[in-house]
Design a protein around this motif. Structure first.
Motif, PDB file in Angstrom:
ATOM      1  N   ASN A   1       0.806  -1.225   0.000  1.00 42.86           N
ATOM      2  CA  ASN A   1       0.000   0.000   0.000  1.00 42.86           C
ATOM      3  C   ASN A   1       0.835   1.270   0.000  1.00 42.86           C
ATOM      4  OD1 ASN A   1      -2.476  -1.343   0.023  1.00 42.86           O
ATOM      5  ND2 ASN A   1      -2.402  -1.574   2.248  1.00 42.86           N
ATOM      6  N   TYR A   2       2.142   1.121  -0.134  1.00 40.68           N
ATOM      7  CA  TYR A   2       3.047   2.255  -0.085  1.00 40.68           C
ATOM      8  C   TYR A   2       3.689   2.511  -1.440  1.00 40.68           C
ATOM      9  CZ  TYR A   2       3.018   3.143   4.917  1.00 40.68           C
ATOM     10  OH  TYR A   2       2.651   3.515   6.187  1.00 40.68           O
ATOM     11  N   ASP A   3       3.819   3.799  -1.757  1.00 32.63           N
ATOM     12  CA  ASP A   3       4.646   4.192  -2.890  1.00 32.63           C
ATOM     13  C   ASP A   3       6.112   4.009  -2.483  1.00 32.63           C
ATOM     14  OD1 ASP A   3       2.622   7.145  -3.620  1.00 32.63           O
ATOM     15  OD2 ASP A   3       2.304   5.022  -4.106  1.00 32.63           O
ATOM     16  N   MET A   4       6.908   3.505  -3.409  1.00 35.17           N
ATOM     17  CA  MET A   4       8.330   3.299  -3.149  1.00 35.17           C
ATOM     18  C   MET A   4       9.153   4.152  -4.106  1.00 35.17           C
ATOM     19  SD  MET A   4       8.304   1.257  -0.611  1.00 35.17           S
ATOM     20  CE  MET A   4      10.070   0.941  -0.520  1.00 35.17           C
ATOM     21  N   GLY A   5      10.278   4.658  -3.605  1.00 34.47           N
ATOM     22  CA  GLY A   5      11.098   5.514  -4.436  1.00 34.47           C
ATOM     23  C   GLY A   5      12.580   5.273  -4.234  1.00 34.47           C
ATOM     24  N   TRP A   6      13.348   5.754  -5.197  1.00 40.39           N
ATOM     25  CA  TRP A   6      14.804   5.774  -5.111  1.00 40.39           C
ATOM     26  C   TRP A   6      15.264   7.222  -5.279  1.00 40.39           C
ATOM     27  CZ3 TRP A   6      17.905   1.809  -3.704  1.00 40.39           C
ATOM     28  CH2 TRP A   6      17.393   0.522  -3.787  1.00 40.39           C
ATOM     29  N   PHE A   7      16.215   7.591  -4.457  1.00 32.92           N
ATOM     30  CA  PHE A   7      16.852   8.901  -4.517  1.00 32.92           C
ATOM     31  C   PHE A   7      18.352   8.685  -4.514  1.00 32.92           C
ATOM     32  CE2 PHE A   7      13.253  11.771  -3.445  1.00 32.92           C
ATOM     33  CZ  PHE A   7      12.292  10.811  -3.162  1.00 32.92           C
ATOM     34  N   ARG A   8      19.103   9.736  -4.833  1.00 33.68           N
ATOM     35  CA  ARG A   8      20.556   9.607  -4.775  1.00 33.68           C
ATOM     36  C   ARG A   8      21.197  10.912  -4.338  1.00 33.68           C
ATOM     37  NH1 ARG A   8      22.064   9.000 -11.254  1.00 33.68           N
ATOM     38  NH2 ARG A   8      22.262  11.237 -11.725  1.00 33.68           N
TER      39      ARG A   8
ATOM     40  N   CYS B   1      16.708   4.113  -0.857  1.00 33.74           N
ATOM     41  CA  CYS B   1      15.314   3.794  -1.108  1.00 33.74           C
ATOM     42  C   CYS B   1      14.458   4.489  -0.050  1.00 33.74           C
ATOM     43  CB  CYS B   1      15.069   2.296  -1.119  1.00 33.74           C
ATOM     44  SG  CYS B   1      15.390   1.459   0.428  1.00 33.74           S
ATOM     45  N   ALA B   2      13.215   4.741  -0.409  1.00 37.37           N
ATOM     46  CA  ALA B   2      12.324   5.482   0.460  1.00 37.37           C
ATOM     47  C   ALA B   2      10.890   5.007   0.258  1.00 37.37           C
ATOM     48  CB  ALA B   2      12.431   6.976   0.173  1.00 37.37           C
ATOM     49  N   ALA B   3      10.046   5.312   1.231  1.00 39.24           N
ATOM     50  CA  ALA B   3       8.652   4.890   1.177  1.00 39.24           C
ATOM     51  C   ALA B   3       7.745   6.002   1.696  1.00 39.24           C
ATOM     52  CB  ALA B   3       8.456   3.619   2.010  1.00 39.24           C
ATOM     53  N   ARG B   4       6.526   6.011   1.186  1.00 37.75           N
ATOM     54  CA  ARG B   4       5.501   6.924   1.703  1.00 37.75           C
ATOM     55  C   ARG B   4       4.160   6.232   1.514  1.00 37.75           C
ATOM     56  NH1 ARG B   4       4.621  11.429  -3.205  1.00 37.75           N
ATOM     57  NH2 ARG B   4       3.252  10.045  -4.425  1.00 37.75           N
ATOM     58  N   ARG B   5       3.183   6.622   2.267  1.00 39.53           N
ATOM     59  CA  ARG B   5       1.832   6.111   2.050  1.00 39.53           C
ATOM     60  C   ARG B   5       1.392   6.484   0.640  1.00 39.53           C
ATOM     61  NH1 ARG B   5      -0.971   4.247   6.431  1.00 39.53           N
ATOM     62  NH2 ARG B   5      -0.051   4.675   8.478  1.00 39.53           N
TER      63      ARG B   5
ATOM     64  N   PRO C   1      -0.320  13.215  -6.581  1.00 39.00           N
ATOM     65  CA  PRO C   1       0.236  12.460  -7.695  1.00 39.00           C
ATOM     66  C   PRO C   1       1.458  11.650  -7.279  1.00 39.00           C
ATOM     67  CG  PRO C   1       1.019  14.706  -7.776  1.00 39.00           C
ATOM     68  CD  PRO C   1       0.078  14.639  -6.616  1.00 39.00           C
ATOM     69  N   LEU C   2       1.918  10.763  -8.159  1.00 37.55           N
ATOM     70  CA  LEU C   2       3.164  10.047  -7.915  1.00 37.55           C
ATOM     71  C   LEU C   2       4.306  10.985  -8.260  1.00 37.55           C
ATOM     72  CD1 LEU C   2       4.561   7.393  -7.184  1.00 37.55           C
ATOM     73  CD2 LEU C   2       4.488   6.787  -9.620  1.00 37.55           C
ATOM     74  N   ASP C   3       4.997  11.460  -7.233  1.00 34.82           N
ATOM     75  CA  ASP C   3       6.086  12.407  -7.457  1.00 34.82           C
ATOM     76  C   ASP C   3       7.138  12.185  -6.390  1.00 34.82           C
ATOM     77  OD1 ASP C   3       4.139  15.246  -6.165  1.00 34.82           O
ATOM     78  OD2 ASP C   3       4.995  13.495  -5.156  1.00 34.82           O
ATOM     79  N   SER C   4       8.000  13.165  -6.204  1.00 36.87           N
ATOM     80  CA  SER C   4       9.136  12.998  -5.306  1.00 36.87           C
ATOM     81  C   SER C   4       8.870  13.472  -3.878  1.00 36.87           C
ATOM     82  CB  SER C   4      10.328  13.777  -5.864  1.00 36.87           C
ATOM     83  OG  SER C   4      10.032  15.169  -5.909  1.00 36.87           O
ATOM     84  N   ARG C   5       7.685  13.944  -3.614  1.00 38.40           N
ATOM     85  CA  ARG C   5       7.404  14.586  -2.329  1.00 38.40           C
ATOM     86  C   ARG C   5       6.932  13.610  -1.264  1.00 38.40           C
ATOM     87  NH1 ARG C   5       3.211  18.989  -4.083  1.00 38.40           N
ATOM     88  NH2 ARG C   5       2.439  17.155  -5.195  1.00 38.40           N
ATOM     89  N   ASN C   6       7.178  14.015  -0.014  1.00 38.26           N
ATOM     90  CA  ASN C   6       6.573  13.376   1.161  1.00 38.26           C
ATOM     91  C   ASN C   6       7.009  11.937   1.409  1.00 38.26           C
ATOM     92  OD1 ASN C   6       5.079  15.766   1.670  1.00 38.26           O
ATOM     93  ND2 ASN C   6       3.561  15.119   0.165  1.00 38.26           N
ATOM     94  N   PHE C   7       8.176  11.555   0.915  1.00 41.24           N
ATOM     95  CA  PHE C   7       8.710  10.254   1.308  1.00 41.24           C
ATOM     96  C   PHE C   7       9.271  10.420   2.720  1.00 41.24           C
ATOM     97  CE2 PHE C   7       8.475   7.326  -2.228  1.00 41.24           C
ATOM     98  CZ  PHE C   7       8.129   8.165  -3.275  1.00 41.24           C
ATOM     99  N   ASN C   8       8.765   9.632   3.646  1.00 42.12           N
ATOM    100  CA  ASN C   8       9.133   9.858   5.037  1.00 42.12           C
ATOM    101  C   ASN C   8       9.835   8.680   5.694  1.00 42.12           C
ATOM    102  OD1 ASN C   8       6.786   8.444   4.812  1.00 42.12           O
ATOM    103  ND2 ASN C   8       5.739   9.453   6.489  1.00 42.12           N
TER     104      ASN C   8
ATOM    105  N   ALA D   1      10.149   6.522  -8.860  1.00 42.27           N
ATOM    106  CA  ALA D   1       9.125   6.115  -7.906  1.00 42.27           C
ATOM    107  C   ALA D   1       8.148   5.168  -8.568  1.00 42.27           C
ATOM    108  CB  ALA D   1       8.373   7.332  -7.358  1.00 42.27           C
ATOM    109  N   LEU D   2       7.525   4.340  -7.727  1.00 40.92           N
ATOM    110  CA  LEU D   2       6.580   3.333  -8.191  1.00 40.92           C
ATOM    111  C   LEU D   2       5.405   3.330  -7.231  1.00 40.92           C
ATOM    112  CD1 LEU D   2       5.814   0.892  -9.954  1.00 40.92           C
ATOM    113  CD2 LEU D   2       7.342  -0.507  -8.577  1.00 40.92           C
ATOM    114  N   LYS D   3       4.212   3.418  -7.781  1.00 43.51           N
ATOM    115  CA  LYS D   3       3.018   3.546  -6.948  1.00 43.51           C
ATOM    116  C   LYS D   3       2.652   2.225  -6.303  1.00 43.51           C
ATOM    117  CE  LYS D   3       0.042   6.561  -7.464  1.00 43.51           C
ATOM    118  NZ  LYS D   3       0.097   6.998  -6.058  1.00 43.51           N
ATOM    119  N   GLY D   4       2.232   2.296  -5.047  1.00 44.18           N
ATOM    120  CA  GLY D   4       1.733   1.128  -4.350  1.00 44.18           C
ATOM    121  C   GLY D   4       0.427   0.647  -4.955  1.00 44.18           C
TER     122      GLY D   4
END
Length: 122
Positions: free
Chosen positions: A30-37, A95-99, A103-110, A49-52
């Motif tokens: 149920n979580y969006d997953m992302g990669w940052f560098r 790697c990062a996760a957010r609820r 939209p699917l973007d780079s924000r609010n990965f906590n 990022a990839l949507k849950g």
């Protein structure tokens, strides 16, 4: 919550690497997953990022056509397949996760993992 990234290393320009990130402690599917560098001397930036619960993806322009993000909900793992690597891709990858959110973007990965080093030699 834990995110454990692995798969980094040293590779020559034009080579490939596959990063993995195993998640625990939350409802992964149920979580969006992302990669940052974060490159040496620079700030952390968004990569992909990839949507849950969906197949929707979003990429930074500088990796489009070269990197692919994917996930296995059964394995609770998100992947970053990196092809045609360039020296400027040298960075620590997080790697990062957010609820799940729109939209699917780079924000609010906590939720954040510890990072894995990728070094691309010329």
């Amino acid at each position: 919550v834990q995110l454990q990234a692995s798969g980094g290393g040293l590779v020559q320009s034009g080579g490939s690497l596959r990063l993995s990130c195993v998640a625990s402690g939350f409802s992964f599917s149920n979580y969006d997953m992302g990669w940052f560098r974060r490159a040496p001397g620079e700030e952390r930036v968004f990569v992909a990022a990839l949507k849950g619960g969906d197949t929707m993806t979003h990429y930074a322009d500088f990796v489009k056509g070269r990197f692919t993000i994917s996930r296995s909900n059964m394995k609770r793992t998100v992947y970053l397949e990196m092809n045609n690597l360039r020296p400027e891709d040298t960075a620590i990858y997080f790697c990062a996760a957010r609820r799940r959110a729109v939209p699917l973007d780079s924000r609010n990965f906590n939720y954040w993992g510890q990072g894995t080093q990728v070094t691309v030699s010329s």
